[in-house]
Design a protein around this motif. Sequence first.
Motif, PDB file in Angstrom:
ATOM      1  N   LEU A  18       0.826  -1.220   0.000  1.00 25.04           N
ATOM      2  CA  LEU A  18       0.000   0.000   0.000  1.00 25.04           C
ATOM      3  C   LEU A  18       0.857   1.265   0.000  1.00 25.04           C
ATOM      4  O   LEU A  18       0.471   2.274  -0.607  1.00 25.04           O
ATOM      5  CB  LEU A  18      -0.953   0.001   1.204  1.00 25.04           C
ATOM      6  N   THR A  19       2.026   1.214   0.660  1.00 27.17           N
ATOM      7  CA  THR A  19       2.861   2.428   0.703  1.00 27.17           C
ATOM      8  C   THR A  19       3.474   2.758  -0.661  1.00 27.17           C
ATOM      9  O   THR A  19       4.022   3.839  -0.833  1.00 27.17           O
ATOM     10  CB  THR A  19       3.995   2.323   1.746  1.00 27.17           C
ATOM     11  N   CYS A  20       3.376   1.825  -1.636  1.00 26.70           N
ATOM     12  CA  CYS A  20       3.840   2.144  -3.000  1.00 26.70           C
ATOM     13  C   CYS A  20       2.863   3.098  -3.692  1.00 26.70           C
ATOM     14  O   CYS A  20       3.198   3.688  -4.719  1.00 26.70           O
ATOM     15  CB  CYS A  20       3.963   0.879  -3.838  1.00 26.70           C
ATOM     16  N   GLN A  45     -12.734  -9.137  -1.867  1.00 24.10           N
ATOM     17  CA  GLN A  45     -12.827  -9.814  -3.165  1.00 24.10           C
ATOM     18  C   GLN A  45     -13.226  -8.833  -4.261  1.00 24.10           C
ATOM     19  O   GLN A  45     -12.673  -8.842  -5.362  1.00 24.10           O
ATOM     20  CB  GLN A  45     -13.826 -10.969  -3.097  1.00 24.10           C
ATOM     21  N   THR A  46     -14.215  -7.970  -3.966  1.00 24.01           N
ATOM     22  CA  THR A  46     -14.668  -6.980  -4.945  1.00 24.01           C
ATOM     23  C   THR A  46     -13.531  -6.032  -5.309  1.00 24.01           C
ATOM     24  O   THR A  46     -13.293  -5.737  -6.481  1.00 24.01           O
ATOM     25  CB  THR A  46     -15.846  -6.157  -4.373  1.00 24.01           C
ATOM     26  N   LEU A  47     -12.808  -5.553  -4.288  1.00 24.05           N
ATOM     27  CA  LEU A  47     -11.702  -4.622  -4.521  1.00 24.05           C
ATOM     28  C   LEU A  47     -10.660  -5.259  -5.446  1.00 24.05           C
ATOM     29  O   LEU A  47     -10.248  -4.646  -6.442  1.00 24.05           O
ATOM     30  CB  LEU A  47     -11.075  -4.243  -3.167  1.00 24.05           C
ATOM     31  N   CYS A  48     -10.284  -6.501  -5.162  1.00 23.47           N
ATOM     32  CA  CYS A  48      -9.267  -7.183  -5.976  1.00 23.47           C
ATOM     33  C   CYS A  48      -9.794  -7.428  -7.392  1.00 23.47           C
ATOM     34  O   CYS A  48      -9.070  -7.247  -8.370  1.00 23.47           O
ATOM     35  CB  CYS A  48      -8.861  -8.502  -5.332  1.00 23.47           C
ATOM     36  N   ARG A  49     -11.065  -7.841  -7.495  1.00 26.36           N
ATOM     37  CA  ARG A  49     -11.636  -8.094  -8.818  1.00 26.36           C
ATOM     38  C   ARG A  49     -11.644  -6.801  -9.630  1.00 26.36           C
ATOM     39  O   ARG A  49     -11.314  -6.786 -10.816  1.00 26.36           O
ATOM     40  CB  ARG A  49     -13.081  -8.621  -8.651  1.00 26.36           C
ATOM     41  N   ASP A  50     -11.997  -5.676  -8.976  1.00 26.53           N
ATOM     42  CA  ASP A  50     -12.036  -4.387  -9.678  1.00 26.53           C
ATOM     43  C   ASP A  50     -10.648  -3.974 -10.159  1.00 26.53           C
ATOM     44  O   ASP A  50     -10.503  -3.416 -11.256  1.00 26.53           O
ATOM     45  CB  ASP A  50     -12.612  -3.296  -8.758  1.00 26.53           C
ATOM     46  N   ILE A  51      -9.620  -4.225  -9.329  1.00 22.29           N
ATOM     47  CA  ILE A  51      -8.242  -3.880  -9.717  1.00 22.29           C
ATOM     48  C   ILE A  51      -7.835  -4.687 -10.946  1.00 22.29           C
ATOM     49  O   ILE A  51      -7.391  -4.131 -11.954  1.00 22.29           O
ATOM     50  CB  ILE A  51      -7.251  -4.143  -8.550  1.00 22.29           C
ATOM     51  N   ILE A  52      -8.031  -6.017 -10.871  1.00 17.60           N
ATOM     52  CA  ILE A  52      -7.605  -6.903 -11.963  1.00 17.60           C
ATOM     53  C   ILE A  52      -8.389  -6.586 -13.238  1.00 17.60           C
ATOM     54  O   ILE A  52      -7.827  -6.499 -14.332  1.00 17.60           O
ATOM     55  CB  ILE A  52      -7.796  -8.387 -11.547  1.00 17.60           C
TER      56      ILE A  52
ATOM     57  N   LEU B  47      -0.468  -6.654  -4.974  1.00 18.98           N
ATOM     58  CA  LEU B  47      -1.396  -5.975  -4.061  1.00 18.98           C
ATOM     59  C   LEU B  47      -2.597  -6.868  -3.762  1.00 18.98           C
ATOM     60  O   LEU B  47      -2.982  -7.056  -2.604  1.00 18.98           O
ATOM     61  CB  LEU B  47      -1.848  -4.645  -4.703  1.00 18.98           C
ATOM     62  N   CYS B  48      -3.199  -7.446  -4.808  1.00 24.83           N
ATOM     63  CA  CYS B  48      -4.375  -8.294  -4.629  1.00 24.83           C
ATOM     64  C   CYS B  48      -4.023  -9.553  -3.834  1.00 24.83           C
ATOM     65  O   CYS B  48      -4.775  -9.966  -2.952  1.00 24.83           O
ATOM     66  CB  CYS B  48      -4.976  -8.680  -5.975  1.00 24.83           C
ATOM     67  N   ARG B  49      -2.862 -10.142  -4.145  1.00 26.68           N
ATOM     68  CA  ARG B  49      -2.452 -11.358  -3.438  1.00 26.68           C
ATOM     69  C   ARG B  49      -2.256 -11.034  -1.955  1.00 26.68           C
ATOM     70  O   ARG B  49      -2.672 -11.794  -1.082  1.00 26.68           O
ATOM     71  CB  ARG B  49      -1.143 -11.870  -4.046  1.00 26.68           C
ATOM     72  N   ASP B  50      -1.654  -9.861  -1.661  1.00 27.96           N
ATOM     73  CA  ASP B  50      -1.428  -9.477  -0.260  1.00 27.96           C
ATOM     74  C   ASP B  50      -2.747  -9.266   0.477  1.00 27.96           C
ATOM     75  O   ASP B  50      -2.870  -9.620   1.655  1.00 27.96           O
ATOM     76  CB  ASP B  50      -0.588  -8.191  -0.195  1.00 27.96           C
ATOM     77  N   ILE B  51      -3.723  -8.666  -0.209  1.00 29.12           N
ATOM     78  CA  ILE B  51      -5.041  -8.445   0.424  1.00 29.12           C
ATOM     79  C   ILE B  51      -5.682  -9.787   0.765  1.00 29.12           C
ATOM     80  O   ILE B  51      -6.098 -10.032   1.903  1.00 29.12           O
ATOM     81  CB  ILE B  51      -5.968  -7.623  -0.507  1.00 29.12           C
ATOM     82  N   ILE B  52      -5.740 -10.677  -0.238  1.00 24.07           N
ATOM     83  CA  ILE B  52      -6.408 -11.981  -0.046  1.00 24.07           C
ATOM     84  C   ILE B  52      -5.674 -12.806   1.011  1.00 24.07           C
ATOM     85  O   ILE B  52      -6.305 -13.398   1.895  1.00 24.07           O
ATOM     86  CB  ILE B  52      -6.477 -12.752  -1.397  1.00 24.07           C
ATOM     87  N   ARG B  53      -4.332 -12.804   0.965  1.00 22.57           N
ATOM     88  CA  ARG B  53      -3.556 -13.587   1.926  1.00 22.57           C
ATOM     89  C   ARG B  53      -3.784 -13.088   3.350  1.00 22.57           C
ATOM     90  O   ARG B  53      -3.963 -13.870   4.279  1.00 22.57           O
ATOM     91  CB  ARG B  53      -2.067 -13.520   1.573  1.00 22.57           C
ATOM     92  N   MET B  54      -3.795 -11.738   3.504  1.00 19.93           N
ATOM     93  CA  MET B  54      -4.023 -11.196   4.843  1.00 19.93           C
ATOM     94  C   MET B  54      -5.392 -11.621   5.369  1.00 19.93           C
ATOM     95  O   MET B  54      -5.528 -12.067   6.504  1.00 19.93           O
ATOM     96  CB  MET B  54      -3.917  -9.668   4.827  1.00 19.93           C
ATOM     97  N   LYS B  55      -6.433 -11.487   4.491  1.00 23.72           N
ATOM     98  CA  LYS B  55      -7.785 -11.854   4.920  1.00 23.72           C
ATOM     99  C   LYS B  55      -7.863 -13.338   5.302  1.00 23.72           C
ATOM    100  O   LYS B  55      -8.590 -13.714   6.204  1.00 23.72           O
ATOM    101  CB  LYS B  55      -8.793 -11.573   3.795  1.00 23.72           C
ATOM    102  N   LYS B  56      -7.124 -14.183   4.574  1.00 28.35           N
ATOM    103  CA  LYS B  56      -7.192 -15.633   4.806  1.00 28.35           C
ATOM    104  C   LYS B  56      -6.396 -16.068   6.031  1.00 28.35           C
ATOM    105  O   LYS B  56      -6.820 -16.956   6.762  1.00 28.35           O
ATOM    106  CB  LYS B  56      -6.627 -16.377   3.581  1.00 28.35           C
ATOM    107  N   THR B  57      -5.205 -15.453   6.263  1.00 27.07           N
ATOM    108  CA  THR B  57      -4.293 -16.031   7.258  1.00 27.07           C
ATOM    109  C   THR B  57      -4.294 -15.328   8.615  1.00 27.07           C
ATOM    110  O   THR B  57      -3.893 -15.932   9.599  1.00 27.07           O
ATOM    111  CB  THR B  57      -2.837 -16.033   6.739  1.00 27.07           C
ATOM    112  N   VAL B  58      -4.738 -14.058   8.651  1.00 28.59           N
ATOM    113  CA  VAL B  58      -4.642 -13.370   9.945  1.00 28.59           C
ATOM    114  C   VAL B  58      -5.814 -13.766  10.838  1.00 28.59           C
ATOM    115  O   VAL B  58      -6.971 -13.725  10.414  1.00 28.59           O
ATOM    116  CB  VAL B  58      -4.567 -11.840   9.758  1.00 28.59           C
ATOM    117  N   CYS B  59      -5.496 -14.191  12.054  1.00 25.43           N
ATOM    118  CA  CYS B  59      -6.527 -14.580  13.011  1.00 25.43           C
ATOM    119  C   CYS B  59      -6.219 -13.905  14.344  1.00 25.43           C
ATOM    120  O   CYS B  59      -5.422 -12.976  14.402  1.00 25.43           O
ATOM    121  CB  CYS B  59      -6.567 -16.099  13.137  1.00 25.43           C
TER     122      CYS B  59
END
Lengths: 203, 203
Positions: A18-20, A45-52, B47-59
């Motif tokens: 994000l800092t990039c 999921q929506t955010l990532c889909r919109d980016i891609i 960016l998208c991979r980091d978002i999805i990974r964070m949502k999946k792995t952080v507990c």
Amino acid sequence: MPDVTPYPDPILRLMDSLTCLPGIGRKTAERLALHILHTPEVYAQTLCRDIIRMKKTVCICDTCFALSDSVTCRICSDPSRNQDTICVVENPADMAAIEKSGAYRGVYHVLGGVLSPIDGIGPEDIRMKELFCRSDPRTVREIIVATNTSVEGESTASYIMDHLRSRHIPMSRIATGVPMGGDLQFVDPLTLLTAMERRHAFQ
Amino acid sequence: MPDVTPYPDPILRLMDSLTCLPGIGRKTAERLALHILHTPEVYAQTLCRDIIRMKKTVCICDTCFALSDSVTCRICSDPSRNQDTICVVENPADMAAIEKSGAYRGVYHVLGGVLSPIDGIGPEDIRMKELFCRSDPRTVREIIVATNTSVEGESTASYIMDHLRSRHIPMSRIATGVPMGGDLQFVDPLTLLTAMERRHAFQ
């Protein structure tokens, strides 16, 4: 102070990504990452889909070089727009600003930059040749040069004027002066000088 | 003014998603979307991979309820931290702020909120019961209450003090006063009052 990693790795990695982004520092990245962490899964999921999707589908119009999701953009293929009036802008954000004003019903030409010898940017590095190709006196009724009023924008405007003068197409430059609602005490001296020089009679 | 959509749909959709983030208005969303559009494909994917990974792995850590990427967080499973000192904080961001200061080498207890009768938040809505369960005089040497110095933070601190007093564990509250480097003329009256009342002898 020890090497501090106050969050789990997946959060830190997202903060790094994000800092990039422009205007996003460590503190904002932290707030955004924690917000995304607590939003419903469907938002992420929506955010990532919109980016891609944006990266995959947005391209450049083959006529005016504006951002488009089809070969020819919405404006260039709109019969209600004046296809014989071309407004020359530096980039898509400038074009969007003019569109938002609702003041213009012609088409555009997006240069994709400005002439800047100091940065090594010449006419062949922006879409200048393409502008000259489009500027046919039989089909174009007016060219409005709306590059920014920076040094580079002004010299790019002069360059266009000089090169197209011989074609006898009416050409204009957007007006410069004090912004509407502007307070004179906060307007820079050069703008005030221009506003004085280009003053017009009361109508 | 006509209904203006100055960008192709995929860009507008991403802008809509971005404006759901805190502190991101239309103008910032526009700048971010255009920036992402022009970055290399690999950045958007990261960016998208980091978002999805964070949502999946952080507990949530099963001991202190801090954010974690494993069942028990890094701090709770670190033998070099004082496991007998518990610092009670409202949320993970407050915990991160203390970690960044490097001033604390014990463990934490993240309440996940504060008592706020006006918002209908009682002890059973935050991790108060879990704090009382952990607060065993045989294993805990000190409890530092570091809830914020807001009205709710102060009353939550009082609630904790009242309920744990009978266990005879040494309890403390983080100091309040003028921030370091603070200019007295910009410090609010209540903080100055506290700083005066809690003044300490020169050391």
